[in-house]
Design a protein around this motif. Structure first.
Motif, PDB file in Angstrom:
ATOM      1  N   PRO A 163       0.651  -1.143   0.055  1.00 32.85           N
ATOM      2  CA  PRO A 163      -0.056  -0.008   0.067  1.00 32.85           C
ATOM      3  C   PRO A 163       0.917   1.381  -0.026  1.00 32.85           C
ATOM      4  O   PRO A 163       0.609   2.277  -0.326  1.00 32.85           O
ATOM      5  N   ASP A 164       2.266   1.066   0.396  1.00 30.79           N
ATOM      6  CA  ASP A 164       2.949   2.353   0.184  1.00 30.79           C
ATOM      7  C   ASP A 164       4.243   2.280  -0.679  1.00 30.79           C
ATOM      8  O   ASP A 164       5.305   2.754  -0.146  1.00 30.79           O
ATOM      9  N   GLY A 165       3.943   1.517  -1.663  1.00 31.49           N
ATOM     10  CA  GLY A 165       5.090   1.609  -2.580  1.00 31.49           C
ATOM     11  C   GLY A 165       5.684  -0.089  -2.716  1.00 31.49           C
ATOM     12  O   GLY A 165       4.982  -1.026  -2.106  1.00 31.49           O
ATOM     13  N   ASP A 166       6.811  -0.319  -3.345  1.00 36.90           N
ATOM     14  CA  ASP A 166       7.448  -1.705  -3.374  1.00 36.90           C
ATOM     15  C   ASP A 166       7.687  -2.206  -2.238  1.00 36.90           C
ATOM     16  O   ASP A 166       8.399  -1.445  -1.121  1.00 36.90           O
ATOM     17  N   LEU A 167       7.610  -3.400  -1.852  1.00 35.75           N
ATOM     18  CA  LEU A 167       7.895  -4.064  -0.539  1.00 35.75           C
ATOM     19  C   LEU A 167       9.551  -4.554  -0.740  1.00 35.75           C
ATOM     20  O   LEU A 167       9.873  -5.157  -1.697  1.00 35.75           O
ATOM     21  N   PRO A 168      10.057  -5.000   0.249  1.00 38.89           N
ATOM     22  CA  PRO A 168      11.416  -5.605   0.156  1.00 38.89           C
ATOM     23  C   PRO A 168      11.226  -7.023  -0.475  1.00 38.89           C
ATOM     24  O   PRO A 168      10.326  -7.653  -0.190  1.00 38.89           O
ATOM     25  N   THR A 169      12.307  -7.496  -0.883  1.00 39.48           N
ATOM     26  CA  THR A 169      12.106  -8.630  -1.463  1.00 39.48           C
ATOM     27  C   THR A 169      12.317  -9.774  -0.262  1.00 39.48           C
ATOM     28  O   THR A 169      13.028  -9.545   0.484  1.00 39.48           O
ATOM     29  N   PRO A 170      11.232 -10.457  -0.523  1.00 39.94           N
ATOM     30  CA  PRO A 170      11.401 -11.777   0.569  1.00 39.94           C
ATOM     31  C   PRO A 170      12.755 -12.656   0.577  1.00 39.94           C
ATOM     32  O   PRO A 170      13.467 -12.608  -0.339  1.00 39.94           O
ATOM     33  N   LYS A 171      12.876 -13.140   1.937  1.00 37.49           N
ATOM     34  CA  LYS A 171      14.266 -13.731   2.100  1.00 37.49           C
ATOM     35  C   LYS A 171      14.225 -14.929   1.159  1.00 37.49           C
ATOM     36  O   LYS A 171      13.176 -15.514   0.985  1.00 37.49           O
ATOM     37  N   GLY A 172      15.610 -15.317   0.689  1.00 39.58           N
ATOM     38  CA  GLY A 172      15.758 -16.819   0.050  1.00 39.58           C
ATOM     39  C   GLY A 172      15.532 -16.492  -1.608  1.00 39.58           C
ATOM     40  O   GLY A 172      15.649 -17.299  -2.221  1.00 39.58           O
ATOM     41  N   VAL A 173      15.183 -15.406  -1.999  1.00 36.69           N
ATOM     42  CA  VAL A 173      14.949 -15.238  -3.506  1.00 36.69           C
ATOM     43  C   VAL A 173      16.269 -14.879  -3.983  1.00 36.69           C
ATOM     44  O   VAL A 173      17.222 -14.326  -3.496  1.00 36.69           O
ATOM     45  N   GLU A 174      16.549 -15.639  -5.328  1.00 33.06           N
ATOM     46  CA  GLU A 174      17.796 -15.343  -6.058  1.00 33.06           C
ATOM     47  C   GLU A 174      17.908 -13.868  -6.535  1.00 33.06           C
ATOM     48  O   GLU A 174      17.287 -13.597  -7.443  1.00 33.06           O
ATOM     49  N   LEU A 175      18.895 -13.361  -6.186  1.00 33.41           N
ATOM     50  CA  LEU A 175      19.197 -12.229  -6.656  1.00 33.41           C
ATOM     51  C   LEU A 175      20.271 -12.076  -7.844  1.00 33.41           C
ATOM     52  O   LEU A 175      20.919 -12.746  -7.913  1.00 33.41           O
ATOM     53  N   SER A 176      20.327 -10.941  -8.692  1.00 32.89           N
ATOM     54  CA  SER A 176      21.276 -10.647  -9.724  1.00 32.89           C
ATOM     55  C   SER A 176      22.298  -9.744  -8.990  1.00 32.89           C
ATOM     56  O   SER A 176      22.052  -9.220  -7.836  1.00 32.89           O
ATOM     57  N   GLN A 177      23.466  -9.481  -9.719  1.00 31.24           N
ATOM     58  CA  GLN A 177      24.351  -8.657  -9.064  1.00 31.24           C
ATOM     59  C   GLN A 177      23.623  -6.991  -8.922  1.00 31.24           C
ATOM     60  O   GLN A 177      24.473  -5.999  -8.301  1.00 31.24           O
ATOM     61  N   MET A 178      22.640  -7.046  -9.473  1.00 20.07           N
ATOM     62  CA  MET A 178      22.049  -5.678  -9.230  1.00 20.07           C
ATOM     63  C   MET A 178      21.109  -5.462  -7.814  1.00 20.07           C
ATOM     64  O   MET A 178      20.779  -4.435  -7.633  1.00 20.07           O
ATOM     65  N   GLY A 179      21.310  -6.439  -7.158  1.00 27.28           N
ATOM     66  CA  GLY A 179      20.394  -6.575  -5.891  1.00 27.28           C
ATOM     67  C   GLY A 179      18.941  -6.907  -6.068  1.00 27.28           C
ATOM     68  O   GLY A 179      18.378  -6.979  -4.986  1.00 27.28           O
ATOM     69  N   TYR A 180      18.344  -7.186  -7.078  1.00 26.23           N
ATOM     70  CA  TYR A 180      16.792  -7.332  -7.242  1.00 26.23           C
ATOM     71  C   TYR A 180      17.067  -8.784  -8.002  1.00 26.23           C
ATOM     72  O   TYR A 180      17.749  -9.387  -8.105  1.00 26.23           O
ATOM     73  N   PRO A 181      15.621  -9.353  -7.634  1.00 29.33           N
ATOM     74  CA  PRO A 181      15.481 -10.732  -7.967  1.00 29.33           C
ATOM     75  C   PRO A 181      15.876 -11.076  -9.402  1.00 29.33           C
ATOM     76  O   PRO A 181      15.351 -10.274 -10.380  1.00 29.33           O
ATOM     77  N   ALA A 182      16.681 -12.016  -9.777  1.00 27.11           N
ATOM     78  CA  ALA A 182      17.029 -12.476 -11.047  1.00 27.11           C
ATOM     79  C   ALA A 182      15.605 -13.347 -11.634  1.00 27.11           C
ATOM     80  O   ALA A 182      15.484 -14.243 -11.027  1.00 27.11           O
ATOM     81  N   ALA A 183      15.015 -12.831 -12.475  1.00 24.80           N
ATOM     82  CA  ALA A 183      13.619 -13.360 -12.748  1.00 24.80           C
ATOM     83  C   ALA A 183      13.112 -13.631 -14.093  1.00 24.80           C
ATOM     84  O   ALA A 183      12.630 -12.710 -14.761  1.00 24.80           O
ATOM     85  N   PRO A 184      13.700 -14.567 -14.772  1.00 26.83           N
ATOM     86  CA  PRO A 184      13.395 -14.729 -16.094  1.00 26.83           C
ATOM     87  C   PRO A 184      12.036 -15.078 -16.416  1.00 26.83           C
ATOM     88  O   PRO A 184      11.595 -14.551 -17.733  1.00 26.83           O
ATOM     89  N   GLU A 185      11.042 -15.581 -15.592  1.00 30.06           N
ATOM     90  CA  GLU A 185       9.877 -15.679 -15.791  1.00 30.06           C
ATOM     91  C   GLU A 185       8.895 -14.640 -15.735  1.00 30.06           C
ATOM     92  O   GLU A 185       7.914 -14.373 -16.267  1.00 30.06           O
ATOM     93  N   ALA A 186       9.558 -13.481 -15.328  1.00 27.94           N
ATOM     94  CA  ALA A 186       8.923 -12.048 -15.189  1.00 27.94           C
ATOM     95  C   ALA A 186       8.646 -11.605 -16.446  1.00 27.94           C
ATOM     96  O   ALA A 186       7.683 -10.936 -16.751  1.00 27.94           O
ATOM     97  N   LEU A 187       9.241 -12.044 -17.630  1.00 24.39           N
ATOM     98  CA  LEU A 187       9.193 -11.438 -18.814  1.00 24.39           C
ATOM     99  C   LEU A 187       7.679 -11.485 -19.577  1.00 24.39           C
ATOM    100  O   LEU A 187       6.950 -11.021 -19.937  1.00 24.39           O
ATOM    101  N   GLU A 188       7.415 -13.081 -19.470  1.00 20.42           N
ATOM    102  CA  GLU A 188       6.051 -13.399 -19.894  1.00 20.42           C
ATOM    103  C   GLU A 188       4.983 -12.677 -19.312  1.00 20.42           C
ATOM    104  O   GLU A 188       4.348 -12.149 -19.983  1.00 20.42           O
TER     105      GLU A 188
END
Ligand code: BGC
Length: 447
Positions: free
Chosen positions: A314-339
């Motif tokens: 409700p107040d913007g982006d939430l922190p990434t849940p623990k245990g998610v694979e991140l890229s070097q950029m610090g956000y989730p590496a997420a190939p499935e997001a594209l579709e």
């Protein structure tokens, strides 16, 4: 300092006859604002780069000033970058040899117009050679007229925070089209003009604002400018309507000047924005601010640029849940997001879609191969369901200068030695090249 280009956290933070035939997008007609060329290239496969990130020595651009003031928000100065200014011919040949049929690159405005109204014929001739080289290798040139950086004089005049500056951008686009339009295959006016809006949803940006302002002030002082507004650091609330108008006027000018020869769209930075598994979410409000105004703008296609997903509370982006694979950029590496993003865009527009950026920053190239193997089938799924996707362009051909994060993140299919500039294709380059050579699976075709 936090990663300044973390989409979740911060953003601060004459052609050869053969070439022209290979990719003719001759005179089309506009129907409902969507360009319908008489003939168009088939599904485009390729990789991308942006002038400022690879050429090196773009002294007349706005960010060069900001890299050299104190305080600076840049981890490393861009310096020689990948020295592509001198090596682009080999880079293009390499991309073609991998099996790609398009190459996406940008024209550095400050090389064409280093001072207001002063046109560099040498700059134009340089990019003409780039286009001719892409054509010579049988690829379709996918041109970005503006990829983030503007000439320092433009930033000093208030950039896109001032409506009065729109004509300067339209004039630049017109000049480029007059001189180079006969060689362009597909074009976008801006790269990710919605990025400021996107990152504004991240609570992590706020604490960085004073620091950004200090650095901008230092840049203005350094060159004795009354104002200083590089578009990547501007106030998106002020900029967004101005950039939409600039895009629409440039779109019209390019179409008119080129005789409607090629499609002209805009590329957008889009996360797969989701509601969290429980609790309230502003995901629709985020889309309404970040995506919808650009989908509604005039243009012939939408370029989808996706790297990750975000949960929106409700107040913007939430922190990434623990245990998610991140890229070097610090956000989730997420190939499935594209579709998911392609489907979201397709649900809101009837314009054709090109994937103009998708990739992962990693030192471990086997992760990039695995990323491609998940992302590309997502594109096929969309095609299977009748979504009008016309290409997949990977970010990036080369390891390059990653804006605020400097030379750390490795997005490239091809490694670049930081001292000799030697290029070494990684296994992922050959992997994506093989997919490109094979083309779309049987039964699938882009429209
Ligand atoms: C930009 C590129 C950048 C890439 C990876 C996109 O926002 O268009 O210039 O390097 O993402 O961060």
């Amino acid at each position: 300092m936090a990663n300044l280009f973390d989409r979740r956290a911060v953003m601060l933070g004459g052609a050869t006859a053969a070439g022209m035939a290979a990719s003719s997008t001759q005179a089309g007609t506009a129907q409902g604002g969507v360009h319908r060329p008489a003939a168009r290239p088939g599904f485009l496969w390729g990789s991308a780069g942006a002038a400022y990130q690879i050429e090196g020595g773009n002294y007349a651009s706005d960010l060069w000033v900001m890299e050299h003031v104190k305080p600076t928000i840049f981890k490393d100065p861009s310096g020689d970058a990948a020295d592509s200014y001198n090596r682009i011919w080999d880079d293009i040949a390499l991309a073609a040899s991998l099996g790609f049929n398009t190459h996406r690159f940008s024209i550095e405005w400050s090389r064409i117009e280093p001072e207001p109204g002063q046109i560099s014929l040498a700059g134009i001739a340089y990019y003409r050679r780039v286009l001719e080289t892409i054509r010579k290798h049988g690829m379709t040139p996918f041109v970005t007229y503006n990829h983030f950086t503007t000439p320092r004089w433009f930033a000093a005049a208030g950039g896109f925070e001032t409506r009065d500056n729109i004509p300067a951008f339209v004039r630049y686009c017109t000049i480029v089209t007059q001189h180079l339009g006969d060689l362009i295959g597909v074009a976008s006016t801006f790269n990710e003009p919605n990025l400021g809006a996107l990152v504004s949803w991240s609570p992590a940006v706020r604490p960085l604002r004073p620091y950004i302002e200090m650095s901008k002030k230092a840049a203005a002082q350094a060159i004795g400018a009354p104002a200083w507004s590089p578009p990547v650091l501007g106030d998106f609330r002020v900029q967004q309507p101005i950039m939409i108008e600039a895009h629409e006027r440039a779109h019209e000018a390019i179409r008119k000047t080129s005789n409607d020869r090629y499609p002209v769209g805009v590329t957008l930075s889009l996360n797969d924005d989701r509601a969290p598994p429980s609790g309230p979410s502003d995901v629709e409000a985020k889309r309404a601010q970040v995506m919808l105004p650009w989908l509604a703008a005039q243009g012939d296609f939408i370029g989808v640029q996706n790297y990750t997903w975000t949960e929106v509370g409700p107040d913007g982006d939430l922190p990434t849940p623990k245990g998610v694979e991140l890229s070097q950029m610090g956000y989730p590496a997420a190939p499935e997001a594209l579709e998911a993003v392609i489907r979201t865009v397709a649900a809101h527009t009837r314009k054709p879609i090109y994937v103009t950026e998708n990739g992962v920053a990693t030192e471990d190239d086997s992760r990039r191969v695995a990323f491609i193997d998940k992302a590309v089938p997502g594109v096929f799924n969309c095609l299977r369901d009748g979504v009008d996707v016309r290409g997949y362009i990977h970010w990036s051909l080369l390891d390059n200068w990653e804006w605020f994060s400097g030379y750390g993140p490795k997005f490239g299919l091809v490694a670049v030695d930081r001292t000799t500039f030697k290029r070494t294709p990684k296994p992922s380059a050959r992997h994506l090249g093989a997919i490109a050579r094979k083309g779309l699976p049987a039964g699938l075709k882009s429209r």
